[in-house]
Design a protein around this motif. Sequence first.
Motif, mmCIF file in Angstrom:
data_model
loop_
_atom_site.group_PDB
_atom_site.id
_atom_site.type_symbol
_atom_site.label_atom_id
_atom_site.label_comp_id
_atom_site.label_asym_id
_atom_site.label_seq_id
_atom_site.Cartn_x
_atom_site.Cartn_y
_atom_site.Cartn_z
ATOM 1 N N TYR A 1 0.836 -1.211 0.000
ATOM 2 C CA TYR A 1 0.000 0.000 0.000
ATOM 3 C C TYR A 1 0.866 1.255 0.000
ATOM 4 O O TYR A 1 0.605 2.205 -0.743
ATOM 5 C CB TYR A 1 -0.917 -0.015 1.216
ATOM 6 N N ALA A 2 1.927 1.239 0.809
ATOM 7 C CA ALA A 2 2.820 2.393 0.865
ATOM 8 C C ALA A 2 3.548 2.612 -0.453
ATOM 9 O O ALA A 2 3.946 3.742 -0.780
ATOM 10 C CB ALA A 2 3.832 2.221 1.998
ATOM 11 N N ALA A 3 3.711 1.538 -1.236
ATOM 12 C CA ALA A 3 4.480 1.640 -2.477
ATOM 13 C C ALA A 3 3.833 2.575 -3.491
ATOM 14 O O ALA A 3 4.529 3.192 -4.299
ATOM 15 C CB ALA A 3 4.661 0.252 -3.093
ATOM 16 N N ILE A 4 2.495 2.703 -3.462
ATOM 17 C CA ILE A 4 1.851 3.570 -4.452
ATOM 18 C C ILE A 4 2.165 5.033 -4.208
ATOM 19 O O ILE A 4 1.959 5.876 -5.100
ATOM 20 C CB ILE A 4 0.332 3.358 -4.474
ATOM 21 N N ALA A 5 2.657 5.362 -3.021
ATOM 22 C CA ALA A 5 2.979 6.760 -2.708
ATOM 23 C C ALA A 5 4.478 6.996 -2.642
ATOM 24 O O ALA A 5 4.962 8.056 -3.065
ATOM 25 C CB ALA A 5 2.347 7.165 -1.386
ATOM 26 N N THR A 6 5.228 6.032 -2.117
ATOM 27 C CA THR A 6 6.660 6.245 -1.898
ATOM 28 C C THR A 6 7.536 5.354 -2.754
ATOM 29 O O THR A 6 8.756 5.494 -2.722
ATOM 30 C CB THR A 6 7.005 6.015 -0.421
ATOM 31 N N GLY A 7 6.942 4.434 -3.514
ATOM 32 C CA GLY A 7 7.734 3.519 -4.324
ATOM 33 C C GLY A 7 8.203 4.143 -5.625
ATOM 34 O O GLY A 7 7.822 5.260 -5.989
ATOM 35 N N HIS A 8 9.056 3.392 -6.330
ATOM 36 C CA HIS A 8 9.607 3.840 -7.614
ATOM 37 C C HIS A 8 9.466 2.734 -8.649
ATOM 38 O O HIS A 8 9.506 1.548 -8.310
ATOM 39 C CB HIS A 8 11.087 4.220 -7.483
ATOM 40 N N PHE A 9 9.315 3.135 -9.891
ATOM 41 C CA PHE A 9 9.325 2.211 -11.023
ATOM 42 C C PHE A 9 10.171 2.839 -12.113
ATOM 43 O O PHE A 9 9.893 3.949 -12.559
ATOM 44 C CB PHE A 9 7.912 1.937 -11.527
ATOM 45 N N LEU A 10 11.219 2.144 -12.504
ATOM 46 C CA LEU A 10 12.180 2.689 -13.469
ATOM 47 C C LEU A 10 12.717 4.031 -12.975
ATOM 48 O O LEU A 10 12.864 4.991 -13.742
ATOM 49 C CB LEU A 10 11.539 2.844 -14.852
ATOM 50 N N SER A 11 12.989 4.092 -11.668
ATOM 51 C CA SER A 11 13.582 5.254 -10.987
ATOM 52 C C SER A 11 12.621 6.426 -10.824
ATOM 53 O O SER A 11 12.968 7.438 -10.220
ATOM 54 C CB SER A 11 14.851 5.744 -11.711
ATOM 55 N N VAL A 12 11.404 6.326 -11.360
ATOM 56 C CA VAL A 12 10.430 7.423 -11.293
ATOM 57 C C VAL A 12 9.409 7.096 -10.196
ATOM 58 O O VAL A 12 9.004 5.943 -10.050
ATOM 59 C CB VAL A 12 9.720 7.605 -12.650
ATOM 60 N N PRO A 13 8.984 8.094 -9.398
ATOM 61 C CA PRO A 13 7.973 7.850 -8.358
ATOM 62 C C PRO A 13 6.704 7.227 -8.924
ATOM 63 O O PRO A 13 6.160 7.707 -9.923
ATOM 64 C CB PRO A 13 7.701 9.242 -7.779
ATOM 65 N N ILE A 14 6.231 6.144 -8.295
ATOM 66 C CA ILE A 14 5.032 5.449 -8.762
ATOM 67 C C ILE A 14 3.811 6.362 -8.713
ATOM 68 O O ILE A 14 2.948 6.311 -9.594
ATOM 69 C CB ILE A 14 4.797 4.173 -7.932
ATOM 70 N N ALA A 15 3.721 7.207 -7.693
ATOM 71 C CA ALA A 15 2.567 8.107 -7.567
ATOM 72 C C ALA A 15 2.441 8.999 -8.796
ATOM 73 O O ALA A 15 1.335 9.197 -9.326
ATOM 74 C CB ALA A 15 2.701 8.955 -6.302
ATOM 75 N N PHE A 16 3.558 9.526 -9.262
ATOM 76 C CA PHE A 16 3.526 10.395 -10.435
ATOM 77 C C PHE A 16 3.186 9.591 -11.686
ATOM 78 O O PHE A 16 2.464 10.079 -12.563
ATOM 79 C CB PHE A 16 4.870 11.101 -10.601
ATOM 80 N N LEU A 17 3.679 8.358 -11.775
ATOM 81 C CA LEU A 17 3.364 7.519 -12.935
ATOM 82 C C LEU A 17 1.867 7.199 -12.978
ATOM 83 O O LEU A 17 1.271 7.151 -14.058
ATOM 84 C CB LEU A 17 4.174 6.224 -12.873
ATOM 85 N N ILE A 18 1.266 6.976 -11.805
ATOM 86 C CA ILE A 18 -0.183 6.734 -11.754
ATOM 87 C C ILE A 18 -0.939 7.956 -12.274
ATOM 88 O O ILE A 18 -1.891 7.840 -13.056
ATOM 89 C CB ILE A 18 -0.617 6.399 -10.312
ATOM 90 N N ALA A 19 -0.511 9.143 -11.835
ATOM 91 C CA ALA A 19 -1.168 10.371 -12.278
ATOM 92 C C ALA A 19 -1.003 10.573 -13.780
ATOM 93 O O ALA A 19 -1.961 10.944 -14.475
ATOM 94 C CB ALA A 19 -0.614 11.565 -11.510
ATOM 95 N N ILE A 20 0.189 10.316 -14.295
ATOM 96 C CA ILE A 20 0.436 10.491 -15.734
ATOM 97 C C ILE A 20 -0.362 9.480 -16.544
ATOM 98 O O ILE A 20 -0.880 9.795 -17.624
ATOM 99 C CB ILE A 20 1.948 10.373 -16.032
ATOM 100 N N ALA A 21 -0.492 8.251 -16.027
ATOM 101 C CA ALA A 21 -1.302 7.247 -16.720
ATOM 102 C C ALA A 21 -2.751 7.707 -16.813
ATOM 103 O O ALA A 21 -3.404 7.533 -17.856
ATOM 104 C CB ALA A 21 -1.210 5.907 -15.988
ATOM 105 N N ALA A 22 -3.264 8.308 -15.741
ATOM 106 C CA ALA A 22 -4.633 8.839 -15.769
ATOM 107 C C ALA A 22 -4.749 9.979 -16.782
ATOM 108 O O ALA A 22 -5.760 10.092 -17.491
ATOM 109 C CB ALA A 22 -5.026 9.323 -14.376
#
Length: 339
Positions: A158-179
Motif C-alpha cells: 500500500y505504501a508503495a503507491i505513494a513512496t515507491g519507484h518504477f524505473l527510478s520514477v515515483p510510482i505516484a507520479f506515474l499513476i497520475a500520468i497514466a490517468a
Amino acid sequence: MTIIKHRLFWPSVILVALLVVNMFTANQFITVRDGHLFGVLPDILRGSAPLLLVALGMTLVIATGGIDLSVGAVMAISGAVACLLIKDLGNQNAVGSVLLIMAVAIGASLLLGLWNGTLVAVVGIQPIIATLILMVAGRGVAQLVTDGQIINVQSSPYAAIATGHFLSVPIAFLIAIAAVVLTVLLTRRTALGLLLESVGGSPTASRLAGIRARRITIMVYVVSGGLAGLAGLIYSANIKSADSISAGNLIELDAILAVVIGGTALIGGRFSIAGTVIGAILIQALQVTVVAVGVPSKATLLFKAVIVVALCLSQSTTFRQKVFGRFKSRPAVTAEVPA
C-alpha cells in the motif's frame, strides 16, 4: 509573438522559473540513490500526484459547466475505507488483498461521484450546492468510518503507491500520468471531448442536437469521484494512516486554481488537459519553493496568492491590452486640408 500569446506560455515560464530557483536553493535538486531518483524535483513530481488527479477530474466537470467541491471529502472517505480494511487483514503485505481493498475504496468513490452527478443532472440542483452537500457530510462519513480515530497501517504494497519507484520514477507520479494519458486519449481521440465542450457551452442546444447531456454530466462527476478516491489512496499511503480531518483539506481550491491556471474556462465549454498538468505541478513547485527560499510560514498563503493573482492577470488578454497597449506607438494623425 504568437507563442507569447499562447495561454500556456506564462504558466510554463513561471514553472521553469520556480524550478530554476530550487536548483540554486535546494541542497539536492535531483540525484540518483540506490537506482532511484531523489531530490527536490522528484519530490515535486511525487507531491503533485494527488492534486493532479483531483484537478484532472475537476477539469472534466468544469468543462461541462459544473464544479465539484466534494473532492477533498471523497479523498478522506477513500483513504478511511482502505486503511480500515487493510488494518483488519491478517497479512497487511498480501498484494492481492491490498489491491482488492484499493478497488473497493475506488468503487465507493465512484458511487459518491454518482451521487453528485444524480443530484446535478437528474434532480436539478446547482452543482456548487449539490457538491457542497457531500463536502460537508463527507468529512462526517469519513470520521464515522474511522470512529474519529487516526487508523495506522503497516502495509508495504500500500505504501508503495505513494513512496515507491518504477524505473527510478515515483510510482505516484506515474499513476497520475497514466490517468492523464487515458483522459487525453478519450477526450481528444474520440468525440467525447467535443461532447463535453458542447454540453458546457450550451446544455440546451446540446440536448436539442441529440446529445445525451444528462448522461455526460453524470459521467464526469463519477470520473471526478474516482480520481479523487485514487488521490485519497495515495495521500493515505504516503502517511501510512487515515486522517479524516486533514486528508484532502482545501484541495478543491488548489484543484480549481490548477484548472484556471491551465486555461480552462470556468463557464465551461473549453478545457485543456495539458494546462491542468502544468497548473498542478506549478502549484506544488510553488509550495516547495516557498519553503526553500525561507518565506515565513505565516506569509506562505499570502505569497502563494500573490503569485497566482499575477499569473492569472498575465493570462488575461484584457489586462494585457490595458496595461501594455498604451505603450504601443500610435500612428501620427495628420489633418486633412480641404480642397
